[in-house]
Design a protein around this motif. Sequence first.
Motif, PDB file in Angstrom:
ATOM      1  N   ALA A  69       0.809  -1.221   0.000  1.00 46.36           N
ATOM      2  CA  ALA A  69       0.000   0.000   0.000  1.00 46.36           C
ATOM      3  C   ALA A  69       0.843   1.272   0.000  1.00 46.36           C
ATOM      4  CB  ALA A  69      -0.929  -0.011   1.212  1.00 46.36           C
ATOM      5  N   LYS A  70       2.011   1.249   0.640  1.00 47.57           N
ATOM      6  CA  LYS A  70       2.818   2.465   0.749  1.00 47.57           C
ATOM      7  C   LYS A  70       3.628   2.765  -0.506  1.00 47.57           C
ATOM      8  CE  LYS A  70       3.258   2.230   5.784  1.00 47.57           C
ATOM      9  NZ  LYS A  70       4.202   2.082   6.925  1.00 47.57           N
ATOM     10  N   GLU A  71       3.824   1.760  -1.343  1.00 47.21           N
ATOM     11  CA  GLU A  71       4.570   1.954  -2.590  1.00 47.21           C
ATOM     12  C   GLU A  71       4.045   0.976  -3.632  1.00 47.21           C
ATOM     13  OE1 GLU A  71       5.918   3.107  -5.392  1.00 47.21           O
ATOM     14  OE2 GLU A  71       7.111   4.234  -3.918  1.00 47.21           O
ATOM     15  N   MET A  72       3.097   1.486  -4.446  1.00 52.47           N
ATOM     16  CA  MET A  72       2.426   0.615  -5.401  1.00 52.47           C
ATOM     17  C   MET A  72       3.194   0.453  -6.711  1.00 52.47           C
ATOM     18  SD  MET A  72      -0.246  -0.596  -3.951  1.00 52.47           S
ATOM     19  CE  MET A  72      -1.317  -1.174  -5.263  1.00 52.47           C
ATOM     20  N   GLU A  73       4.258   1.229  -6.920  1.00 58.31           N
ATOM     21  CA  GLU A  73       5.078   1.092  -8.122  1.00 58.31           C
ATOM     22  C   GLU A  73       6.538   0.944  -7.704  1.00 58.31           C
ATOM     23  OE1 GLU A  73       4.246   4.208 -10.881  1.00 58.31           O
ATOM     24  OE2 GLU A  73       2.110   3.744 -10.993  1.00 58.31           O
ATOM     25  N   PRO A  74       6.869  -0.175  -7.094  1.00 59.67           N
ATOM     26  CA  PRO A  74       8.214  -0.339  -6.533  1.00 59.67           C
ATOM     27  C   PRO A  74       9.292  -0.502  -7.596  1.00 59.67           C
ATOM     28  CG  PRO A  74       6.983  -2.379  -6.344  1.00 59.67           C
ATOM     29  CD  PRO A  74       6.017  -1.345  -6.830  1.00 59.67           C
ATOM     30  N   THR A  75      10.495  -0.120  -7.212  1.00 64.47           N
ATOM     31  CA  THR A  75      11.685  -0.394  -8.011  1.00 64.47           C
ATOM     32  C   THR A  75      12.377  -1.614  -7.417  1.00 64.47           C
ATOM     33  OG1 THR A  75      11.964   1.937  -8.556  1.00 64.47           O
ATOM     34  CG2 THR A  75      13.902   0.509  -8.789  1.00 64.47           C
ATOM     35  N   LEU A  76      12.602  -2.635  -8.234  1.00 68.68           N
ATOM     36  CA  LEU A  76      13.156  -3.881  -7.725  1.00 68.68           C
ATOM     37  C   LEU A  76      14.679  -3.894  -7.833  1.00 68.68           C
ATOM     38  CD1 LEU A  76      10.773  -6.610  -9.190  1.00 68.68           C
ATOM     39  CD2 LEU A  76      10.565  -5.319  -7.076  1.00 68.68           C
ATOM     40  N   PRO A  77      15.373  -4.358  -6.793  1.00 70.21           N
ATOM     41  CA  PRO A  77      16.811  -4.588  -6.878  1.00 70.21           C
ATOM     42  C   PRO A  77      17.054  -5.902  -7.631  1.00 70.21           C
ATOM     43  CG  PRO A  77      16.034  -5.215  -4.708  1.00 70.21           C
ATOM     44  CD  PRO A  77      14.842  -4.671  -5.449  1.00 70.21           C
ATOM     45  N   PHE A  78      16.956  -5.847  -8.944  1.00 70.90           N
ATOM     46  CA  PHE A  78      16.888  -7.078  -9.737  1.00 70.90           C
ATOM     47  C   PHE A  78      18.145  -7.934  -9.599  1.00 70.90           C
ATOM     48  CE2 PHE A  78      17.397  -9.536 -13.683  1.00 70.90           C
ATOM     49  CZ  PHE A  78      16.243 -10.283 -13.629  1.00 70.90           C
TER      50      PHE A  78
END
Length: 329
Positions: free
Chosen positions: A246-255
């Motif tokens: 809920a706090k970050e709906m478009e996360p950046t992934l540490p791929f």
Amino acid sequence: MRAIRYSQLGEARDVLGLVEMDTPAPAAGEVCVRIALSGVNPSDVKSRKGRPGMTHPPFEQVIPHSDGAGVIEAVGEGVDPARVGQRVWIWNGQWQRPLGTAATHITLPEAQAVALADDVSFETAASLGIPGLTASHAVFNGGDVAGQTILIQGGAGTVGYLAVQLAKWAGARVIATTGKSGAARASSAGADVVLDYAAPDLAEQILAANDGAPVDQIIEVEFGVNIGLDAQVIKPNGRIAAYGSAKEMEPTLPFLPLLFKAVTIDIILVYLLTPTQRALAIDQVHRALAEHALECPVEQTFSLADTALAHEAVEAGARAGAILVDCQS
């Protein structure tokens, strides 16, 4: 029947109203359930207020809520007549259909009315649909957890609290994170270690709590905020089961860290479980209940006419149990 209904999006006290309407007769393959208690979940509140991009409800008239418990009063063609009088709990009551459990009755496919053991209360049963099955699927969809270490982020929340109990019952070691006010609650659920999720050295504390080793699985309530930390503490070939962000709906992934650990990310939406997944989740919940290993506390129960207050109680947060509606009061 009496029901709570809304036809436009907005605040609970502005759009929810009590109405009288005909009780839908069960069609072939359906049952009609007299609802004792309806469970109110955050998803019900969000649907009524309107999610991003929504301007009106998906149906002309909506009776909210997907969870509930009661007794089957009538069955349609093809359903065993012996089911009349059976105690049941409901899943997906209002998922992709207009008529949910905030009513004296609900009519729906018989598979969505699950037989309830006589020693399980309606209060408990009204929490099994969304919170119970989400927790069960999060814990068990990766297989047997006996002997594993599971990190449960948000172990004092509604789903997290149930997940802690289920994981411990199944033989896992549990590290839970909570806010300071939730530490005692997570401990009471059986967590072996409870850590403050705001600690600046949380990753180091998690590893230290597991004798320096990464954890086997993570159950995640805030995927977007925590994915960086999760990537640090998960083991190679580990699993992250995420049911919220809920706090970050478009996360950046540490791929790269996730790639070189070959991490499985299991995104959970309890409404869309496959029949096999749902059967497993239901079976595990029922087994835990039969062994008195699962407690579903209730924070407050409101009358049907006061459903708007129940929605406001869910919106207020900071609760230690379910918000229910007594549909027969």
